[in-house]
Structures are given as structure tokens and as C-alpha cells.
Design a protein around this motif. Structure first.
Motif, mmCIF file in Angstrom:
data_model
loop_
_atom_site.group_PDB
_atom_site.id
_atom_site.type_symbol
_atom_site.label_atom_id
_atom_site.label_comp_id
_atom_site.label_asym_id
_atom_site.label_seq_id
_atom_site.Cartn_x
_atom_site.Cartn_y
_atom_site.Cartn_z
ATOM 1 N N GLU A 90 0.819 -1.190 0.129
ATOM 2 C CA GLU A 90 0.070 -0.031 0.044
ATOM 3 C C GLU A 90 0.957 1.316 0.006
ATOM 4 N N GLU A 91 1.978 1.197 0.961
ATOM 5 C CA GLU A 91 2.944 2.311 0.796
ATOM 6 C C GLU A 91 3.350 2.668 -0.526
ATOM 7 N N PHE A 92 4.012 1.797 -1.330
ATOM 8 C CA PHE A 92 4.238 2.042 -2.766
ATOM 9 C C PHE A 92 3.244 2.566 -3.503
ATOM 10 N N ILE A 93 1.895 2.078 -3.417
ATOM 11 C CA ILE A 93 1.005 2.400 -4.228
ATOM 12 C C ILE A 93 0.789 3.858 -4.237
ATOM 13 N N GLU A 94 0.897 4.336 -2.741
ATOM 14 C CA GLU A 94 0.737 5.668 -2.491
ATOM 15 C C GLU A 94 1.962 6.563 -3.135
ATOM 16 N N LYS A 95 2.928 5.953 -3.113
ATOM 17 C CA LYS A 95 4.025 6.700 -3.690
ATOM 18 C C LYS A 95 4.011 6.762 -5.204
ATOM 19 N N ALA A 96 3.469 5.974 -5.806
ATOM 20 C CA ALA A 96 3.277 5.795 -7.276
ATOM 21 C C ALA A 96 2.209 6.746 -7.533
ATOM 22 N N LYS A 97 1.148 6.902 -6.919
ATOM 23 C CA LYS A 97 0.089 7.802 -7.217
ATOM 24 C C LYS A 97 0.673 9.150 -7.037
ATOM 25 N N ASP A 98 1.626 9.480 -5.922
ATOM 26 C CA ASP A 98 2.100 10.885 -5.713
ATOM 27 C C ASP A 98 2.994 11.331 -6.891
ATOM 28 N N ALA A 99 3.705 10.273 -7.328
ATOM 29 C CA ALA A 99 4.735 10.444 -8.469
ATOM 30 C C ALA A 99 4.108 10.603 -9.892
ATOM 31 N N GLY A 100 2.903 10.502 -9.827
ATOM 32 C CA GLY A 100 2.171 10.526 -11.237
ATOM 33 C C GLY A 100 2.388 9.249 -12.076
ATOM 34 N N MET A 101 2.678 8.182 -11.827
ATOM 35 C CA MET A 101 2.607 6.910 -12.628
ATOM 36 C C MET A 101 1.624 6.544 -13.226
ATOM 37 N N GLU A 102 1.428 6.315 -14.504
ATOM 38 C CA GLU A 102 0.368 6.158 -15.252
ATOM 39 C C GLU A 102 0.073 4.691 -15.749
ATOM 40 N N THR A 103 1.070 3.989 -15.945
ATOM 41 C CA THR A 103 0.853 2.682 -16.671
ATOM 42 C C THR A 103 1.763 1.692 -15.742
ATOM 43 N N ILE A 104 1.568 0.462 -15.828
ATOM 44 C CA ILE A 104 2.248 -0.569 -15.482
ATOM 45 C C ILE A 104 2.141 -1.774 -15.953
ATOM 46 N N ASP A 105 3.089 -2.641 -16.278
ATOM 47 C CA ASP A 105 2.919 -4.066 -16.578
ATOM 48 C C ASP A 105 3.730 -4.925 -15.453
#
Length: 200
Positions: free
Chosen positions: A89-104
Motif C-alpha cells: 500500500e505504501e508503494f501504491i501511494e508513492k506511485a500515485k504521488d509521483a504520477g505513474m500512469e501505466t504498469i506491466d
């Protein structure tokens, strides 16, 4: 593409970069990476560029989200490829905050087939959990599973499709093994001509 690190928590049979064989302590600094992205943004139109972050496993780079938040502030779009093992969950929040748009998220078979191919116990369970966490986060434009097709999963693609389609993903990508790196050494995983035709 930014190959953010060659450090990896896996030793996958097909890895073209042979990631995970050594621990790299010296990496290009946070400042140097930021300078590189800034330079690109000054010379090209950043908002038209998608940065694909790869590894190794990108989450092992401690400054990953700091760097990519900076890249996003310059206008770049970005996403990453991950083995899914480390997502929380912590990485999810960091990814959101950093504006990540896609992931494989890489999943190369069901259960033990994936674990064996990735040389890591519980790799399948953790990857599926990562997909569910990312889908629940509801912040991505594209959430995709990538599958490297090899000898032991070529006959279960239909089953894999049925397992994956209800996980909240937006796509499923099938990849052929490139005979480079460990993929060259582990020739038993390579598809025959007929199997390649079957995959296509």
C-alpha cells in the motif's frame, strides 16, 4: 526506456540483462538522472514522451519515486515494468504521488509454473496480489499483465486468460523469449517454430 537498476530480487530464466546476479552498490546518482531528464525536456517536448522504467526490479532503487515525480513535473508521462513481488500500500501511494500512469506486472504462468520460471517462491501469489492492489488504487490509465510465453505455459494461455481477465487489468501482453542473456543459456525455454505460430 530507463533501466533504473540491474539489482533484482529474482533470477528469471529468460532475463536478457542477467539481472540479480550481482549486487550493484554504485548507481548513477539521483542528481545525474534528474539532470538527464531535465536536458531531454529542454531539447524535446517532454509531454509527448513516455518513460518506461525497467530493471532489474525498479522498486529496488530507493530514489525511484523521487526521480519520477521530478520527471512528471517536467511534463513526462511514465510507467514501469515490475515483477510484482514488492508492492505494498505504501508503494501504491508513492506511485500515485509521483504520477505513474501505466504498469506491466510480469506473470509467466499459473502458480508453480511462474515461480519456477522466475526462480522465486511465492512469486505468482505476490504478483497477483500486486495486480489487485494496483487495480484497487484506481489511478492508472493502463494496468497490464505481461506474459513471457515459454515451453511450460504455451499450452495454458486460454486458462491464463480466464484467470487474468477479471482482475481489473486493461490489457494482457504476450512476449516471445529473446535468446539473449539467460534466455540464450536456457534454450529449453525457447519456443519451437510451431509453438511460435501457435502463440501468434
Amino acid at each position: 526506456f530507463w533501466e533504473a537498476t540491474l539489482n533484482c530480487n529474482f533470477r528469471c530464466k529468460h532475463c536478457g540483462s542477467r539481472a540479480g546476479e550481482k549486487v550493484f552498490k554504485e548507481v548513477v546518482s539521483t542528481e545525474k538522472i534528474k539532470e538527464a531528464f531535465l536536458d531531454v525536456s529542454k531539447n524535446f517536448e517532454a509531454k509527448t514522451i513516455n518513460i518506461a522504467v525497467t530493471g532489474g526490479e525498479p522498486l529496488l532503487r530507493k530514489d525511484l519515486f523521487e526521480v519520477m515525480k521530478y520527471a512528471r513535473s517536467l511534463g513526462f508521462h511514465w510507467g514501469m515494468v515490475s515483477n510484482g513481488f514488492l508492492w505494498t500500500e505504501e508503494f501504491i501511494e508513492k506511485a500515485k504521488d509521483a504520477g505513474m500512469e501505466t504498469i506491466d506486472i510480469s506473470i509467466d504462468g499459473i502458480g508453480q509454473i511462474h515461480d519456477e520460471f522466475r526462480n522465486t517462491k511465492d512469486a505468482y501469489k505476490r504478483a497477483i496480489n500486486a495486480v489487485k492492489l494496483l487495480a484497487k488504487g484506481q489511478f492508472l490509465k493502463h494496468l497490464r499483465i505481461s506474459t513471457t510465453v515459454h515451453k511450460k505455459n504455451i499450452d495454458s494461455l486460454e486458462y491464463m486468460y480466464n484467470e487474468f481477465k477479471n482482475l481489473g487489468i486493461t490489457g494482457w501482453r504476450l512476449i516471445h523469449v529473446d535468446p539473449i542473456g539467460r534466455g540464450f543459456c536456457n534454450k529449453e525455454i525457447l519456443l519451437s517454430k510451431d509453438e511460435t505460430i501457435k502463440m501468434l
